[in-house]
Design an enzyme around this catalytic site. Structure first.
Site, PDB file in Angstrom:
ATOM      1  N   HIS A 187      47.331  20.243  81.729  1.00 14.80           N
ATOM      2  CA  HIS A 187      46.830  21.858  81.190  1.00 14.80           C
ATOM      3  C   HIS A 187      46.671  22.639  82.445  1.00 14.80           C
ATOM      4  CE1 HIS A 187      44.346  23.850  78.487  1.00 14.80           C
ATOM      5  NE2 HIS A 187      43.577  24.232  79.526  1.00 14.80           N
ATOM      6  N   ASP A 313      48.778  21.995  68.967  1.00 17.18           N
ATOM      7  CA  ASP A 313      47.078  21.762  69.792  1.00 17.18           C
ATOM      8  C   ASP A 313      45.939  21.644  68.752  1.00 17.18           C
ATOM      9  OD1 ASP A 313      45.950  22.204  72.020  1.00 17.18           O
ATOM     10  OD2 ASP A 313      45.877  24.330  72.001  1.00 17.18           O
TER      11      ASP A 313
END
Lengths: 432, 317
Positions: A187, A313
């Protein structure tokens, strides 16, 4: 369990991105395996007892592999369980959920991977493949047992929604992971640059009086990572790319021959910062929704193949964490059930073709993670979906299967959805 | 004095700072001399007189048991007056610079200084300031020449040769002076050297030092005549360089199963001190293929050889 009857899905448009196949024909499934996909198998050429399903005007594709979904097991089952997530996945055409390690406890040791796999086997109706933590306790200091975790069944290594800020830790992890041919998923957001920001930095944040997050927070971390990948020759996947500048960094890394791939979330491909409107917390996600120009750059990159994977997500948050002032609300949106329909918006608007979308939602994630799905080749496991690309529907949060209802597509009009989901040859979802 | 070495080998260097710079002939000379001391050390009367009147100072800036004891014994058996200084009991702890310590010592006219230091290159720095002979007993992660020599002597005694053997060095190559000295010596003597380690414990560029690199033990140990295990320091075990002891042992620890990938008559070596259950399993460490205890015996002999060969080159010798 009783063996499922063989099924012939007849007269459909068959799209198999794993071999650039796009034909009208029939697909035969038996014993949990795809037997054949070609023109004119017909009802005569199938085993006795085969269920023949007329799929005229429908699309058949490999089941979707959702590379990034946060599930609450272990530790937050009030938000989501493998059972509830897999019901949502089935209704959305997702046949493999790749779950994230941000759980409580974190999935950072082989015993927890084992727990997740057993729990999923016993309660989920789709496949579940866990990613394991890259660092112990997701704390960003000490790498996890990458070898033993991979042997236990972890498909990749990530600190989920956290970035590893220490470049030395990242370097060593990339170096060490290489010995096991393990994929590191990162990330890319610099938490210091993010600061207390809650949405994309710019005019809109200024007008709303909310602290902004510059897209440079993402690009800087990605640039650092590209240098480290060049240094270590590691395998790397950017977990969620959201802006045009990051795409330029990614393109350069690809051209240099680095083993780098990237995902974009369905949210960033179909929504922008303006959709936040008057402080709608269901559109608070991380990284934040960006500008319309960034969104356009993202689907262009999807067409180009620079963005490999589109993921949901999926991040269930309940009213306690979402019904709060925007700055205080938790980030995250559910997406397993709406990912494909939202993606079809891009297809209907002519921004991407259906095969491109399906490749990014099935074939590429399966390839990158070394999973068996994502293809309709003969002999592959029969994880297959049937899509009606033209049926209109409205997203009603009450009908969503997820335990949490924080969908950014609340009351949105959609065109097209999955009408049948088959996992290992068995139909687990069929719309009425 | 019952007997003296027949070899008249002289090491025509003032210091022994590393294996780097020694020729194959010099290494062989030291091994031959060492071989004679092995026999002498097994006699009841072990005392020699060749270093009588000489002063040997063992200066250990880093803790050591076996190396310091081994040098002390070697010096005493050759008749030298031996003094031990260690970091904990000296002014080295009181902020004095290395050079000042050296100058102070120099004024006491030692003949031979044996030095261990935690910084690579520190021994060489000392040597440049001193009038006596300096022996490197390990500097940082650079060299540990007497360890490589004793390993070579152990190998030669068991295998009859060094040339042509495949020596596999496993473990923390990055932080190992033992590995570096061995790589140089074994290459000089015509052995094939392979290193096996997780990539985090391999110095980038190691392949340019004349070694093959393997990343897993099955591939790495295939065909090995010698399996040399290295110690993994405790502070490197938990997530910084490798994730955990259990993972390290699982993939890189030497157990019977992994040893079976090597030749049937492969020797198992370890410079010590061992971490049983981390880099080596007890069954292997204490097994029939292990020569780990023999290495310790060779240590005293080879250090006597080094002291003897250097002292023959001292002024007034």
């Amino acid at each position: 369990m009783r063996e499922a009857r063989p099924v012939l899905l007849a007269n459909a448009r068959i799209i198999d991105p794993s071999r650039d196949l796009d034909i009208v024909g029939d697909l035969l499934i038996a014993d949990g395996i795809i037997r054949e996909a070609k023109k004119g198998i017909g009802a005569a050429g199938v085993p006795e007892g085969t269920e023949v399903v007329d799929c005229r005007d429908k699309v058949i594709a490999p089941g979707l592999v959702d590379m990034r979904a946060f599930i609450g097991e272990p530790g937050a089952t009030y938000r989501e369980t493998f059972a509830s997530a897999s019901q949502a996945a089935a209704a959305g055409g997702v046949t493999t959920i790749v779950c994230q390690p941000d759980t409580s406890p974190a999935i950072d040791d082989p015993a927890t991977v084992d727990f997740v796999l057993r729990r999923a086997r016993d309660t989920a109706i789709v496949h579940v493949a866990p990613m394991a933590a890259l660092t112990k306790g997701l704390e960003g200091h000490e790498m996890t047992e990458i070898g033993l975790l991979k042997a236990a069944g972890a498909v990749a290594f990530t600190d989920g929604a956290r970035s590893v800020t220490n470049a030395q830790v990242m370097r060593r992890a990339l170096t060490y992971a290489r010995d096991f041919d393990a994929l590191i998923v990162h990330h890319t957001e610099d938490p210091d640059l993010n600061g207390d920001g809650v949405m994309n930095e710019g005019e809109f944040a200024a007008r709303l009086g909310l602290l902004g997050i510059p897209s440079a927070a993402e690009t800087i971390m990605l640039e650092r990572d590209m240098r480290l990948v060049a240094l270590t020759k590691g395998r790397y996947h950017a977990a969620s790319i959201t802006c045009a500048q990051s795409l330029a960094v990614l393109r350069q890394a690809r051209e240099a021959g680095l083993d780098v791939s990237a995902s974009a979330s369905i949210n960033h491909l179909t929504l922008n910062e303006n959709d936040i409107g008057s402080y709608r917390t269901f559109l608070k996600v991380t990284p934040p929704l960006r500008t319309e120009d960034d969104r356009k750059a993202l689907f262009a990159a999807l067409n180009e193949g620079l963005i490999d994977v589109v993921m949901s997500d999926h991040n269930p948050q309940d009213v306690e964490t979402k019904r709060l002032p925007f700055a205080e609300a938790a980030a995250g949106a559910i997406g397993l059930e709406t990912m494909l329909s939202a993606g079809l918006r891009l297809v209907h608007s002519g921004d991407v073709t259906l095969p491109v979308l399906l490749r990014a939602m099935s074939t590429r994630p399966a390839e990158r993670l070394g999973l068996p799905g994502g293809t309709l080749r003969a002999g592959a496991p029969a994880d297959v979906i049937v899509i009606d690309t033209d049926v209109p529907w409205i997203v009603d949060p009450n009908e969503l299967k997820s335990k949490c209802k924080n969908t950014p597509f609340d009351e949105a009009r959609m065109t097209g959805r999955v009408v049948r989901t088959i996992v290992a040859g068995r139909t687990i979802y069929e719309s009425l | 004095m019952t007997s003296t070495p027949k070899s008249s080998f002289v090491l025509s260097h003032r210091h022994l700072l590393g294996i780097e710079g020694l020729s194959a002939a010099e290494i062989t000379g030291l091994l031959d001399l060492g071989e004679e001391f092995v026999a002498l050390n097994r006699q009841i009367d072990k005392k020699q007189a060749s270093l009588r009147g000489r002063t040997q100072v063992n200066m250990f800036f880093e803790n050591s048991t076996r190396t310091q004891a081994s040098f002390e014994l070697a010096g005493k058996r050759l008749g030298a007056d031996v003094m031990n200084m260690s970091a904990s009991s000296s002014s080295m702890n009181k902020g004095e610079t290395l050079i000042d310590t050296a100058m102070t010592l120099n004024a006491m006219h030692p003949d031979i200084l044996v030095v261990r230091h935690h910084s690579s290159g520190a021994v060489e720095l000392l040597a440049s300031k001193l009038d006596c002979s300096v022996i490197n007993a390990g500097d940082g992660t650079h060299e540990h020449p007497t360890q490589a020599l004793l390993d070579a002597l152990t190998i030669r005694r068991n295998k009859g040769r060094i040339e042509g053997l495949l020596v596999v060095i496993c473990g923390d190559i990055l932080h190992s002076r033992v590995a570096r000295s061995n790589i140089i010596l074994l290459n000089a003597m015509g052995a094939r050297v392979r290193v096996v380690a997780p990539s985090t414990l391999l110095p980038p560029g190691i392949e340019r030092m004349g070694v093959e690199v393997a990343r897993d033990m099955r591939e790495g140990l295939a065909g090995a005549d010698i399996v040399m295990m290295l110690r993994l320091q405790r502070e490197r075990m938990n997530g910084s360089f490798v994730p955990s002891v259990s993972e390290y042992f699982n993939y890189w620890g030497l157990d019977e199963k992994k040893l079976a990938y090597a030749k049937k008559d492969a020797l198992v070596m370890h410079p010590g001190p061992m971490n049983r259950g981390v880099e080596i399993d007890s069954i292997v460490a204490d097994g029939a293929q292990s020569v780990i205890r023999e290495q310790v015996e060779m240590g005293v002999a080879i250090r006597m050889a080094v002291l003897e060969a250097l002292s023959r080159n001292l002024p007034n010798a």
